[in-house]
Design a protein around this motif. Structure first.
Motif, PDB file in Angstrom:
ATOM      1  N   ASP A   1      19.088  26.364  16.548  1.00  8.90           N
ATOM      2  CA  ASP A   1      19.011  24.907  16.518  1.00  8.90           C
ATOM      3  C   ASP A   1      17.567  24.441  16.666  1.00  8.90           C
ATOM      4  O   ASP A   1      16.672  25.208  17.038  1.00  8.90           O
ATOM      5  N   ASN A   2      17.363  23.156  16.381  1.00 10.55           N
ATOM      6  CA  ASN A   2      16.038  22.559  16.544  1.00 10.55           C
ATOM      7  C   ASN A   2      15.461  22.841  17.925  1.00 10.55           C
ATOM      8  O   ASN A   2      16.192  22.870  18.923  1.00 10.55           O
ATOM      9  N   VAL A   3      14.156  23.063  17.971  1.00  7.85           N
ATOM     10  CA  VAL A   3      13.462  23.297  19.234  1.00  7.85           C
ATOM     11  C   VAL A   3      12.761  22.011  19.659  1.00  7.85           C
ATOM     12  O   VAL A   3      12.463  21.138  18.827  1.00  7.85           O
ATOM     13  N   PRO A   4      12.475  21.861  20.958  1.00 11.74           N
ATOM     14  CA  PRO A   4      11.839  20.630  21.453  1.00 11.74           C
ATOM     15  C   PRO A   4      10.333  20.642  21.240  1.00 11.74           C
ATOM     16  O   PRO A   4       9.532  20.698  22.173  1.00 11.74           O
ATOM     17  N   GLY A   5       9.921  20.610  19.996  1.00 14.72           N
ATOM     18  CA  GLY A   5       8.506  20.642  19.649  1.00 14.72           C
ATOM     19  C   GLY A   5       8.328  20.427  18.162  1.00 14.72           C
ATOM     20  O   GLY A   5       9.295  20.213  17.423  1.00 14.72           O
ATOM     21  N   GLY A   6       7.096  20.526  17.695  1.00 14.80           N
ATOM     22  CA  GLY A   6       6.785  20.207  16.309  1.00 14.80           C
ATOM     23  C   GLY A   6       6.966  21.337  15.333  1.00 14.80           C
ATOM     24  O   GLY A   6       6.544  21.216  14.177  1.00 14.80           O
ATOM     25  N   LEU A   7       7.599  22.440  15.724  1.00 20.48           N
ATOM     26  CA  LEU A   7       7.725  23.617  14.868  1.00 20.48           C
ATOM     27  C   LEU A   7       8.913  23.544  13.916  1.00 20.48           C
ATOM     28  O   LEU A   7       9.073  24.419  13.056  1.00 20.48           O
ATOM     29  N   ASN A   8       9.765  22.544  14.051  1.00 19.38           N
ATOM     30  CA  ASN A   8      10.922  22.413  13.172  1.00 19.38           C
ATOM     31  C   ASN A   8      10.482  22.130  11.737  1.00 19.38           C
ATOM     32  O   ASN A   8       9.534  21.375  11.501  1.00 19.38           O
ATOM     33  N   LEU A   9      11.189  22.728  10.792  1.00 14.47           N
ATOM     34  CA  LEU A   9      10.899  22.460   9.396  1.00 14.47           C
ATOM     35  C   LEU A   9      11.499  21.126   8.968  1.00 14.47           C
ATOM     36  O   LEU A   9      12.489  20.665   9.534  1.00 14.47           O
ATOM     37  N   SER A  10      10.906  20.510   7.962  1.00 15.94           N
ATOM     38  CA  SER A  10      11.535  19.387   7.287  1.00 15.94           C
ATOM     39  C   SER A  10      12.417  19.930   6.163  1.00 15.94           C
ATOM     40  O   SER A  10      12.295  21.098   5.772  1.00 15.94           O
ATOM     41  N   GLU A  11      13.303  19.096   5.652  1.00 21.28           N
ATOM     42  CA  GLU A  11      14.131  19.527   4.528  1.00 21.28           C
ATOM     43  C   GLU A  11      13.265  19.917   3.341  1.00 21.28           C
ATOM     44  O   GLU A  11      13.530  20.907   2.643  1.00 21.28           O
ATOM     45  N   ASN A  12      12.199  19.168   3.111  1.00 23.47           N
ATOM     46  CA  ASN A  12      11.304  19.441   1.996  1.00 23.47           C
ATOM     47  C   ASN A  12      10.677  20.823   2.128  1.00 23.47           C
ATOM     48  O   ASN A  12      10.710  21.625   1.182  1.00 23.47           O
ATOM     49  N   THR A  13      10.091  21.124   3.291  1.00 24.81           N
ATOM     50  CA  THR A  13       9.420  22.415   3.441  1.00 24.81           C
ATOM     51  C   THR A  13      10.407  23.569   3.493  1.00 24.81           C
ATOM     52  O   THR A  13      10.099  24.669   3.028  1.00 24.81           O
ATOM     53  N   CYS A  14      11.584  23.331   4.029  1.00 24.25           N
ATOM     54  CA  CYS A  14      12.600  24.382   4.085  1.00 24.25           C
ATOM     55  C   CYS A  14      13.018  24.803   2.681  1.00 24.25           C
ATOM     56  O   CYS A  14      13.050  25.999   2.354  1.00 24.25           O
ATOM     57  N   ARG A  15      13.313  23.837   1.852  1.00 25.33           N
ATOM     58  CA  ARG A  15      13.697  24.147   0.470  1.00 25.33           C
ATOM     59  C   ARG A  15      12.508  24.717  -0.306  1.00 25.33           C
ATOM     60  O   ARG A  15      12.629  25.708  -1.036  1.00 25.33           O
ATOM     61  N   GLY A  16      11.349  24.085  -0.136  1.00 25.17           N
ATOM     62  CA  GLY A  16      10.174  24.546  -0.859  1.00 25.17           C
ATOM     63  C   GLY A  16       9.767  25.958  -0.485  1.00 25.17           C
ATOM     64  O   GLY A  16       9.436  26.771  -1.354  1.00 25.17           O
ATOM     65  N   ALA A  17       9.787  26.296   0.805  1.00 22.56           N
ATOM     66  CA  ALA A  17       9.414  27.633   1.249  1.00 22.56           C
ATOM     67  C   ALA A  17      10.344  28.691   0.679  1.00 22.56           C
ATOM     68  O   ALA A  17       9.907  29.777   0.279  1.00 22.56           O
ATOM     69  N   SER A  18      11.624  28.386   0.631  1.00 25.75           N
ATOM     70  CA  SER A  18      12.598  29.340   0.077  1.00 25.75           C
ATOM     71  C   SER A  18      12.322  29.577  -1.405  1.00 25.75           C
ATOM     72  O   SER A  18      12.363  30.720  -1.883  1.00 25.75           O
ATOM     73  N   ARG A  19      12.048  28.515  -2.132  1.00 23.89           N
ATOM     74  CA  ARG A  19      11.734  28.655  -3.562  1.00 23.89           C
ATOM     75  C   ARG A  19      10.449  29.460  -3.761  1.00 23.89           C
ATOM     76  O   ARG A  19      10.354  30.291  -4.672  1.00 23.89           O
ATOM     77  N   ILE A  20       9.445  29.212  -2.917  1.00 19.75           N
ATOM     78  CA  ILE A  20       8.183  29.936  -3.037  1.00 19.75           C
ATOM     79  C   ILE A  20       8.416  31.434  -2.923  1.00 19.75           C
ATOM     80  O   ILE A  20       7.895  32.234  -3.714  1.00 19.75           O
ATOM     81  N   GLY A  21       9.195  31.850  -1.920  1.00 15.29           N
ATOM     82  CA  GLY A  21       9.470  33.269  -1.752  1.00 15.29           C
ATOM     83  C   GLY A  21      10.123  33.887  -2.968  1.00 15.29           C
ATOM     84  O   GLY A  21       9.792  35.008  -3.368  1.00 15.29           O
ATOM     85  N   VAL A  22      11.048  33.162  -3.577  1.00 18.17           N
ATOM     86  CA  VAL A  22      11.715  33.670  -4.777  1.00 18.17           C
ATOM     87  C   VAL A  22      10.731  33.784  -5.930  1.00 18.17           C
ATOM     88  O   VAL A  22      10.633  34.829  -6.592  1.00 18.17           O
ATOM     89  N   PHE A  23       9.989  32.716  -6.193  1.00 23.78           N
ATOM     90  CA  PHE A  23       9.084  32.729  -7.345  1.00 23.78           C
ATOM     91  C   PHE A  23       7.927  33.702  -7.162  1.00 23.78           C
ATOM     92  O   PHE A  23       7.358  34.173  -8.145  1.00 23.78           O
ATOM     93  N   ASN A  24       7.574  34.012  -5.917  1.00 22.92           N
ATOM     94  CA  ASN A  24       6.576  35.051  -5.687  1.00 22.92           C
ATOM     95  C   ASN A  24       7.053  36.416  -6.181  1.00 22.92           C
ATOM     96  O   ASN A  24       6.238  37.321  -6.394  1.00 22.92           O
TER      97      ASN A  24
END
Length: 584
Positions: free
Chosen positions: A282-305
């Motif tokens: 679950d979300n942590v009490p700090g700024g390390l949580n991903l946004s929906e944008n970065t979560c989806r984007g990071a997953s796509r980056i790994g695939v396209f790499n």
């Protein structure tokens, strides 16, 4: 057009011409931002990206962009379309809010609709990372900020201009809230100029070829991207593969660290890949949580790499990767109002690494080792009162020294990698430019020998360096992941050396600093760092001796470490100054 269709309304030559014309427009937007921006993080390190999308928010064209900025750009723009039913020619929108599709709050996304003959056809988008956005501390990376209320200014899809003219009241809010506000305003105007440039050029293209031809081109371009992605996915072995990495502990936020788990299902017959992220904490009490944008984007980056590099990065190819996430997860959609200020780096880097590395579970030649992450001391946000300019303060993110990339089959790691989210698109700062713009001295920087992960293919080493303030106290804020959990290798490759963060006192003594820290560096003190290298790929015993020798002669690998890691002995040739293999 259905996927895989060979029917076409455009001949291939015209398709290629129009593809290049739109890419040229994005390149010109990029040059406008580069030349007109004022802060070093944008004009020196190039922490910005431009893109063109269709009016219904499908990615058309990117060029020299940071992957994490653009691989889920539709997420940010679609919220604008949903929230406004009166979008007009000449409107300007700003979005940096993770709860309305933004990446994180430091990335100000400037979007302008492009109308031709009264009809909306495109979105021109310029995203720039701003060094300050008005948080309580002078940084945009705030791992301890529990909620968005501690992050500074949020513009959740705010219309900041009409008729091509910015609303001065909106800008005034930023000028009074944001540090070094004249720099901020200059950077924002550069983004506006880039979008105005795109509007002019797109109208020229549509005027020459006609709206119907351009509409046909867009659909053909997407269909081509989809066909290419399907063809590449069909080359992969079918199955479900899993990988886990772990972000370092952050006291009070994630005392045991943050595990990042990826489950990937490859469906070659369907030409589709599914990334399942729902089994994360679950979300942590700090700024390390991903946004929906970065979560989806990071997953796509790994695939396209892990697909052929010539596959277009457009809506068609992106549609072949499905990302499953849940609300309220640190690796998923954040649950309002948790903090996400570090959403483009730390845990995001780990997610990209996991999406890279999960392919290695297929065995050789697939996958890639982990690379080093962002935000060591060498990529800190620095701020202070300039002693040479009375009444002037400064704040800027420096890119003095950054991490090395992980190895992959057939290739050693990339030295100027920086971090997984941008994959080499951030530029290493010019020492002279940094020292001319800010009251600092960069005493040294260079490759840190033996910091890489060893393997049949070797990770790139990290970078070490020293910098310090001139005649004042400088605040240095950083979030040095990989201090506890360095970049791992795959398929028997070794891990890299951990990150090191230190301060040198006036007497020369060095003290170890916390990995996640806001440090005051006073006159006479110096910041000292060593970043993470990349992990190795494959068993080190299989490394070609010629490659080992090349690393030694680059001074990336010491002779002593070469003997321990690879069992290879060398001697120095006094005539050439290079090492040669020792005779046995």
């Amino acid at each position: 057009m259905t996927s895989g269709s060979d029917t076409s309304k455009l001949d291939p030559f015209l398709l290629s011409v129009l593809k290049s014309r739109l890419e040229a427009i994005v390149r010109e937007m990029t040059l406008v931002v580069l030349k007109a921006s004022r802060s070093a993080v944008i004009k020196n390190a190039r922490d910005f990206s431009c893109a063109l999308l269709t009016y219904d928010c499908r990615l058309v064209s990117i060029e020299d962009a940071l992957a994490i900025h653009v691989m889920s750009m539709e997420t940010a723009i679609s919220h604008i379309v949903e929230l406004f039913d009166d979008i007009e020619e000449g409107d300007l929108f700003l979005n940096n809010c993770p709860y309305t599709g933004g990446t994180h709050h430091a990335d100000l996304i400037l979007a302008q609709p492009v109308f031709v003959d009264g009809r909306p056809l495109f979105w021109a988008v310029a995203l720039s990372h701003h060094a300050d956005i008005g948080a309580p501390v002078a940084s945009t990376y705030l791992p301890y900020a529990k909620t968005i209320y501690e992050e500074g200014m949020h513009f959740p899809c705010v219309r900041i201009g009409r008729n091509h003219k910015p609303h001065q009241d909106i800008l005034r809010m930023g000028l009074y809230k944001i540090r070094a506000s004249d720099i901020w305003l200059g950077d924002l105007r550069a983004q506006i100029g880039a979008c105005r440039t795109a509007e002019t050029r797109l109208r020229d293209v549509v005027g020459r070829y006609g709206r119907e031809v351009i509409a046909d081109f867009v659909e053909e371009w997407f269909a081509y991207g989809e066909r290419r992605a399907i063809a590449e996915i069909r080359k992969l072995p079918a199955g479900t593969f899993e990988y886990e990495t772990r972000h370092d502990p952050v006291p009070g936020v994630a005392d045991d660290g943050i595990p990042v788990r990826v489950k990937m299902t490859v469906l070659p017959d369907e030409g589709r890949i599914v990334i399942d992220l729902r089994d994360n904490i679950d979300n942590v009490p700090g700024g390390l949580n991903l946004s929906e944008n970065t979560c989806r984007g990071a997953s796509r980056i790994g695939v396209f790499n892990n697909l052929d590099a010539s596959v277009p990065h457009n809506h068609g190819s992106l549609s072949r990767v499905e990302v499953l996430m849940r609300e309220g997860s640190v690796v998923g959609r954040p649950k309002y109002p948790v903090g996400t200020s570090v959403a483009t780096t730390n845990v995001n880097d780990r997610l990209i690494m996991a999406a890279n590395c999960v392919f290695a579970e297929m065995g050789e030649p697939y996958g890639q080792a982990e690379g080093g992450p962002h935000l060591p001391v060498g990529i800190a946000v620095i701020s202070g009162a300039d002693p040479f300019k009375e009444g002037r303060t400064y704040v800027n993110q420096v890119f003095i020294g950054y991490a090395g990339g992980g190895a992959l089959h057939g290739h050693d790691g990339w030295l100027t990698y920086c971090g997984a989210a941008n994959g080499g698109m951030i530029f290493l700062d010019s020492v002279e430019v940094d020292e001319s713009m800010y009251p600092i001295i960069i005493e040294s920087r260079g490759v840190a020998p033996d910091s890489q992960g060893f393997g049949q293919f070797e990770g790139a080493p990290g970078v070490s360096g020293v910098f310090y303030p001139v005649d004042h106290t400088m605040t240095v804020i950083y979030a040095a992941d990989a201090t506890t959990n360095p970049a791992k290798g795959v398929l028997s490759g070794a891990a890299a050396r951990p990150v090191r963060s230190e301060k040198q006192l006036p007497g020369g003594e060095r003290v170890t600093l916390p990995a996640f820290n806001e440090e005051l560096c006073r006159a006479g003190e110096k910041m000292v760092f060593q970043t993470s290298g990349g992990g190795g790929y494959g068993d080190p015993s299989r490394r070609n001796p010629a490659r080992v020798l090349a690393s030694i002669n680059r001074r990336w690998l010491s002779p002593e470490m070469a003997e321990r890691a690879y069992g290879l002995s060398v001697t120095l040739d006094a005539a050439t100054g290079d090492y040669v293999l020792a005779e046995r």
